[in-house]
Design a protein around this motif. Structure first.
Motif, short mmCIF file in Angstrom:
data_model
loop_
_atom_site.label_atom_id
_atom_site.label_comp_id
_atom_site.label_asym_id
_atom_site.label_seq_id
_atom_site.Cartn_x
_atom_site.Cartn_y
_atom_site.Cartn_z
N GLU A 99 0.84 -1.20 0.00
CA GLU A 99 0.00 0.00 0.00
C GLU A 99 0.87 1.25 0.00
O GLU A 99 1.61 1.49 0.95
CB GLU A 99 -0.93 0.00 1.22
N VAL A 100 0.77 2.02 -1.06
CA VAL A 100 1.58 3.22 -1.23
C VAL A 100 0.66 4.43 -1.35
O VAL A 100 -0.32 4.41 -2.11
CB VAL A 100 2.49 3.10 -2.48
N ASN A 101 0.98 5.48 -0.59
CA ASN A 101 0.30 6.77 -0.69
C ASN A 101 1.26 7.75 -1.35
O ASN A 101 2.42 7.83 -0.95
CB ASN A 101 -0.09 7.30 0.69
N LEU A 102 0.77 8.48 -2.33
CA LEU A 102 1.57 9.46 -3.04
C LEU A 102 0.91 10.82 -2.89
O LEU A 102 -0.26 10.98 -3.28
CB LEU A 102 1.66 9.07 -4.52
N ILE A 103 1.61 11.77 -2.28
CA ILE A 103 1.07 13.12 -2.09
C ILE A 103 1.75 14.04 -3.10
O ILE A 103 2.98 14.16 -3.11
CB ILE A 103 1.32 13.63 -0.66
N LEU A 104 0.94 14.67 -3.95
CA LEU A 104 1.45 15.59 -4.96
C LEU A 104 1.44 17.00 -4.38
O LEU A 104 0.37 17.55 -4.11
CB LEU A 104 0.59 15.52 -6.23
N GLY A 105 2.62 17.56 -4.20
CA GLY A 105 2.74 18.90 -3.64
C GLY A 105 2.27 19.96 -4.62
O GLY A 105 2.45 19.83 -5.83
N LEU A 124 -2.28 1.87 -4.90
CA LEU A 124 -1.70 3.21 -5.00
C LEU A 124 -2.83 4.21 -4.74
O LEU A 124 -3.84 4.21 -5.45
CB LEU A 124 -1.11 3.47 -6.39
N SER A 125 -2.66 5.06 -3.72
CA SER A 125 -3.61 6.14 -3.42
C SER A 125 -2.90 7.46 -3.66
O SER A 125 -1.80 7.68 -3.14
CB SER A 125 -4.09 6.05 -1.97
N ILE A 126 -3.53 8.34 -4.44
CA ILE A 126 -2.92 9.61 -4.83
C ILE A 126 -3.69 10.74 -4.17
O ILE A 126 -4.91 10.84 -4.29
CB ILE A 126 -2.91 9.77 -6.36
N PHE A 127 -2.94 11.61 -3.48
CA PHE A 127 -3.51 12.75 -2.76
C PHE A 127 -2.87 14.04 -3.28
O PHE A 127 -1.85 14.01 -3.96
CB PHE A 127 -3.22 12.63 -1.26
N CYS A 128 -3.45 15.17 -2.89
CA CYS A 128 -2.87 16.47 -3.25
C CYS A 128 -2.88 17.39 -2.04
O CYS A 128 -3.51 17.10 -1.02
CB CYS A 128 -3.64 17.10 -4.40
#
Length: 181
Positions: A99-105, A124-128
């Motif tokens: 489980e990977v979380n990716l936060i886009l700055g 894959l969970s993508i956040f901002c």
């Protein structure tokens, strides 16, 4: 000389180089130097700064520090949270493990030149961040999904997008987001 090892990962810290001194004082080790005897290298770490991002419920998650700054040589992402705080290009296909979380700055773009593999059983969970301007551009070659399966995998893992500007382009026979034929 000896080859430089890859940059290690440590949630909550940024890797700052390899040092001979155990306390990581002095100058970072230069890998072009001649090696005439055995020695130990020590990784120097710097604590990351607190960030905020928009969580799964649309509310702000504040003062978050349990992440790893994403580096251009990270091609396998083990379980954890990664933050794209500056424009970053990864030339190889990125592989998500567990489980990977990716936060886009805000204002930063991650360019995944050969896409992102999210194989069956991985997520894959993508956040901002609050501005929502962080971007992900994932482009795959033939028979690969932009974000999702590898060649011959009609079923990919789970991809959740909670925010950011996402552009995913699959190669021939590959979905933008999903599986391949």
């Amino acid at each position: 000389s000896s080859p430089e090892p890859g940059k290690p990962m440590n949630q909550g810290f940024k890797f700052c180089g390899w040092y001979i001194a155990e306390d990581c004082s002095g100058t970072a080790y230069g890998f072009a130097a001649a090696v005439n005897s055995d020695f130990t290298l020590h990784a120097k770490w710097e604590a990351v700064s607190a960030i905020s991002y928009v969580g799964t419920d649309g509310e702000a998650v504040r003062d978050f520090m349990n992440y790893t700054p994403l580096e251009s040589n990270y091609t396998t992402l083990p379980a954890g949270t990664y933050f794209v705080g500056e424009n970053t290009t990864i030339e190889s296909r990125i592989t998500v493990k567990d489980e990977v979380n990716l936060i886009l700055g805000d204002g930063a773009t991650l360019t995944a030149s050969k896409g992102i593999a999210v194989n069956s059983g991985n997520t894959l969970s993508i956040f901002c961040q609050s501005g929502g301007t962080g971007a992900l551009k994932a482009t795959a070659k033939d028979n690969y999904a932009g974000i999702g399966g590898n060649y011959g995998q009609s079923v990919s893992g789970t991809v959740r997008i909670y925010g950011g500007v996402i552009t995913a382009t699959g190669g021939a026979c590959g979905a933008g987001i999903g599986g391949t034929t």
